[in-house]
Design a protein around this motif. Structure first.
Motif, PDB file in Angstrom:
ATOM      1  N   UNK A  94       0.916  -1.073   0.075  1.00 58.27           N
ATOM      2  CA  UNK A  94      -0.030  -0.154   0.013  1.00 58.27           C
ATOM      3  C   UNK A  94       0.939   1.048   0.086  1.00 58.27           C
ATOM      4  N   UNK A  95       1.979   1.231   0.836  1.00 59.71           N
ATOM      5  CA  UNK A  95       2.685   2.482   0.891  1.00 59.71           C
ATOM      6  C   UNK A  95       3.490   2.768  -0.553  1.00 59.71           C
ATOM      7  N   UNK A  96       4.123   1.339  -1.118  1.00 63.18           N
ATOM      8  CA  UNK A  96       4.571   1.602  -2.409  1.00 63.18           C
ATOM      9  C   UNK A  96       3.751   2.100  -3.555  1.00 63.18           C
ATOM     10  N   UNK A  97       2.712   1.510  -3.621  1.00 64.67           N
ATOM     11  CA  UNK A  97       1.877   2.010  -4.613  1.00 64.67           C
ATOM     12  C   UNK A  97       1.150   3.562  -4.543  1.00 64.67           C
ATOM     13  N   UNK A  98       1.097   3.624  -3.174  1.00 66.77           N
ATOM     14  CA  UNK A  98       0.476   5.228  -3.003  1.00 66.77           C
ATOM     15  C   UNK A  98       1.632   6.434  -3.077  1.00 66.77           C
TER      16      UNK A  98
END
Length: 374
Positions: free
Chosen positions: A262-266
């Motif tokens: 989630x952090x990477x995609x965000x």
């Protein structure tokens, strides 16, 4: 009618119901319920997915990631696999007994409870799954005393004794309770961020990307905080020569993986939106690339704002020098005087014409013939 109504009966007596639950627990009801909910939503999405004509790749991965993160948060809140241990034992079934049984002893720690299982091998029909909760500070101690009264197997009581919060010099239970409380609060906060993320991804994608980054950060903070608040001295339970060594379970790794993804995609989505604005569309933009499109309106407003700013900058007096301002003032006065003063041609009574829109005067002759004057 013998044989029709004598099932589970002996010597004509009534059917035996000696226990309220004669079968072992084979699954966590809350976890299965959440899995069913999110699986149903995902199957419904896959059914309608072929009808999506635009942005298929973005839609598929955004919905998949959203449902994965939501399912992870919901399951981890009620799951029993944050810190787990399991080992085969051969020990006494009851205290002060010489009878030995071969079984597998397991302990599965959740955020507000611990499940202790004891499953016998083929020769011993033993299958226990007992849950001890510590939602209240005294609940674990009360549950342990009730287990003593009920006469649970000795290995189960041995493991439960190590989790009695702050009693008999054993502090592991209190530390597990504090770690679980922190993780539960962080997960509920990340769930709220997940709900707002879904809303903003539909309306304003760039805000949805920021909330996705925040949700991933909260999930990673949950995993890191739970790791940091575990007991400094690792819990090691010894039962009849066997040792239960605890390690992180699938709930912990699932939260860690969901937070990282989630952090990477965000971060990637936010970076692309900053570098190339309006790269991601929403399902509400049905009039794309028309004068009513949000992107066209934003670009038009930006262009007008830049033009107004340039005009304001040129007209600001402080942007010019002293000499330029004096010449500009004199030239404006000269233009005003020329515009106000009438010309010599106008004073001499030059030719005058009616406007095109004004009616022309009509000359009438005596025989009824009418003709314009010019």
């Amino acid at each position: 009618m013998k044989g029709w109504f004598d099932a589970f009966r002996s010597d004509g007596g009534p059917t035996l119901y000696s226990f309220s639950n004669r079968t072992a627990v084979t699954g966590d009801v809350a976890v299965i319920a959440w899995l069913a909910v999110f699986a149903t939503l995902y199957v419904a999405f896959l059914i309608v997915f072929p009808g999506i004509r635009r942005e298929r790749f973005t839609t598929f991965w955004s919905v998949t990631l959203s449902l994965f993160v939501g399912a992870t948060i919901s399951i981890s809140l009620c799951g029993s696999a944050w810190h787990v241990a399991s080992a085969p034992i051969r020990g006494t079934y009851r205290a002060f007994s010489k009878e030995k049984v071969s079984a597998t002893l397991g302990a599965y720690v959740g955020l507000d409870h611990v499940n202790i299982t004891l499953r016998g091998n083929a020769t011993h029909d033993i299958d226990f799954n007992e849950r001890f909760s510590w939602i209240d500070s005294r609940q674990m101690g009360d549950s342990f005393r009730e287990a003593l009264v009920r006469g649970l197997p000795y290995p189960v009581l041995t493991v439960a004794e190590h989790f009695a919060t702050g009693q008999d010099g054993l502090a592991w239970g209190g530390q597990y309770r504090a770690a679980g409380y922190f993780a539960a609060v962080a997960l509920r906060t990340s769930f709220a961020a997940w709900l707002l993320m879904n809303l903003m991804l539909v309306v304003v994608p760039r805000y949805g990307a920021l909330l996705m980054t925040a949700c991933g950060f909260l999930l990673l903070a949950t995993a890191c905080g739970y790791f940091g608040m575990l007991p400094d001295a690792p819990l090691l339970v010894r039962v009849d020569g066997a040792a239960l060594r605890f390690s992180f379970g699938w709930c912990y790794w699932l939260v860690l993986a969901a937070g990282a993804v989630c952090l990477l995609v965000g971060v990637v989505t936010t970076t692309l939106e900053i570098v190339k604005p309006h790269s991601f569309l929403t399902i509400l933009e049905v009039n794309y690339d028309t004068p009513y499109d949000r992107h066209v309106i934003i670009e038009d407003s930006r262009g007008r704002k830049d033009q107004r700013k340039r005009t304001t900058t040129l007209e600001e007096p402080h942007a010019l020098g002293l000499g330029s301002r004096i010449l500009r003032r004199l030239s404006s006065k000269q233009r005003d005087e020329k515009a106000a003063a009438p010309s010599n041609f106008e004073l001499a009574g030059g030719p005058w014409k009616y406007p095109d829109s004004a009616p022309r005067p009509i000359l009438r002759y005596g025989d009824g013939v009418q003709a314009p004057m010019w």
